[in-house]
Write an enzyme that holds these catalytic residues in place. Structure first.
Site, PDB file in Angstrom:
ATOM      1  NE  ARG A  10      23.952  21.279  73.653  1.00 55.08           N
ATOM      2  CZ  ARG A  10      24.558  20.642  74.649  1.00 55.08           C
ATOM      3  NH1 ARG A  10      25.104  19.450  74.444  1.00 55.08           N
ATOM      4  NH2 ARG A  10      24.619  21.178  75.851  1.00 55.08           N
ATOM      5  CG  HIS A  14      27.957  24.383  72.946  1.00 51.59           C
ATOM      6  ND1 HIS A  14      28.028  24.012  74.268  1.00 51.59           N
ATOM      7  CD2 HIS A  14      26.632  24.522  72.669  1.00 51.59           C
ATOM      8  CE1 HIS A  14      26.802  23.924  74.772  1.00 51.59           C
ATOM      9  NE2 HIS A  14      25.944  24.224  73.813  1.00 51.59           N
ATOM     10  CB  VAL A  18      33.489  29.901  73.472  1.00 53.60           C
ATOM     11  CG1 VAL A  18      34.538  30.201  74.531  1.00 53.60           C
ATOM     12  CG2 VAL A  18      32.298  29.186  74.107  1.00 53.60           C
ATOM     13  N   GLY A  20      34.893  32.159  68.796  1.00 52.71           N
ATOM     14  CA  GLY A  20      34.750  32.175  67.352  1.00 52.71           C
ATOM     15  C   GLY A  20      34.824  30.757  66.812  1.00 52.71           C
ATOM     16  CD  GLU A  33      36.307  26.668  73.850  1.00 46.42           C
ATOM     17  OE1 GLU A  33      35.291  26.400  73.177  1.00 46.42           O
ATOM     18  OE2 GLU A  33      37.244  27.370  73.416  1.00 46.42           O
ATOM     19  CG  ASN A  39      31.134  22.725  76.025  1.00 44.46           C
ATOM     20  OD1 ASN A  39      30.071  23.137  75.557  1.00 44.46           O
ATOM     21  ND2 ASN A  39      32.254  23.438  75.979  1.00 44.46           N
ATOM     22  CG  HIS A 137      16.985  24.821  71.149  1.00 49.69           C
ATOM     23  ND1 HIS A 137      16.781  25.576  72.289  1.00 49.69           N
ATOM     24  CD2 HIS A 137      18.315  24.568  71.106  1.00 49.69           C
ATOM     25  CE1 HIS A 137      17.934  25.777  72.900  1.00 49.69           C
ATOM     26  NE2 HIS A 137      18.883  25.172  72.192  1.00 49.69           N
ATOM     27  CB  THR A 193       8.067  17.549  62.932  1.00 45.91           C
ATOM     28  OG1 THR A 193       8.571  18.860  63.258  1.00 45.91           O
ATOM     29  CG2 THR A 193       6.748  17.682  62.206  1.00 45.91           C
ATOM     30  CG  ASP A 198       9.965  21.133  61.382  1.00 38.96           C
ATOM     31  OD1 ASP A 198      10.188  21.604  62.521  1.00 38.96           O
ATOM     32  OD2 ASP A 198       9.348  20.067  61.205  1.00 38.96           O
TER      33      ASP A 198
END
Length: 225
Positions: A10, A14, A18, A20, A33, A39, A137, A193, A198
């Site tokens: 994640r 993030h 923003v 790069g 940030e 964040n 996710h 799972t 997956d």
């Protein structure tokens, strides 16, 4: 391990979304940030810091923090039984970081498909790439305050978002009661799972058990299904 690995994946998103992939999300200071509310739940800073310290002891000034974060996210995916990929190095670390940029650029869990497409298009990403990236996710979690509006007083005609599977909605209401809820409680996005990288995230969406509006809308809209 799951929480940390998912957190590093994640964090890379993030960071890259923003300014790069420049590790600007790691910079300390006022209004960076790192301090942005969006964040506030990021974890894994210490992993990157420790890796950077270890690498600097061997070859100082060669490997950037942005490279380390990219490697860490890739390795985290593999640790969770996902497929690895080749990470090209030699990124340069950014020197500028702005909290407002994170707040204004990162997609929100309340976004619909049109908003998501526009947000990703600004980064040069197609609808297909957006759907693929959203698949991360599968190891993600959500907090009650990010989807509570889907459970209670959703609209003038529906108390609960009708796109949510009815039994799943009842379970979420038990986890996140309307009167008072635990803001730190973590709900897994992939209910099939837990802890594995997956494709079951997409199966969850087909069962109308997407936790966020931004997730479920990917399946409900024909243009991204």
């Amino acid at each position: 391990m799951l929480k940390l690995a998912a957190g590093l994946i994640r964090m890379l998103f993030h960071d890259c979304f923003v300014e790069g992939c420049d590790a600007s999300v790691l910079l300390d200071g006022n209004d960076t940030e790192k301090t942005a509310p969006i964040n506030s739940n990021l974890i894994g800073y210490d992993v990157v810091d420790d890796a950077k310290q270890a690498v600097e002891a061997i070859c100082p000034g060669v490997v950037s923090c942005s490279d380390i974060l990219a490697y860490a996210a890739r390795d985290s995916t593999v640790k969770l039984n996902g497929t690895g990929w080749t990470v090209q190095g030699r990124r340069r670390d950014g020197l500028f970081s702005c909290a407002d940029a994170a707040e204004n650029e990162l997609p929100l869990p309340t976004f619909n498909v049109s908003q998501l497409i526009e947000s990703f298009a600004r980064r040069g990403l197609s609808k297909t790439q957006m759907v693929i990236l959203s698949g991360s996710h599968t190891v993600g979690v959500g907090h009650c305050d990010k989807f509570i509006e889907r459970l209670y007083n959703f609209s003038a005609t529906h108390f609960t978002d009708p796109s949510i599977n009815a039994s799943y909605a009842q379970q979420l209401k038990k986890d996140c009661p309307q009167a008072i809820f635990n803001t730190t409680l973590e709900i897994f996005m992939d209910t099939i799972t837990l802890g594995e990288f997956d494709a079951n995230y997409y199966k969850v969406l087909s069962e109308h058990k997407g936790l966020f509006t931004s997730d479920q809308s990917l399946f409900d809209d024909r243009s991204t299904r």
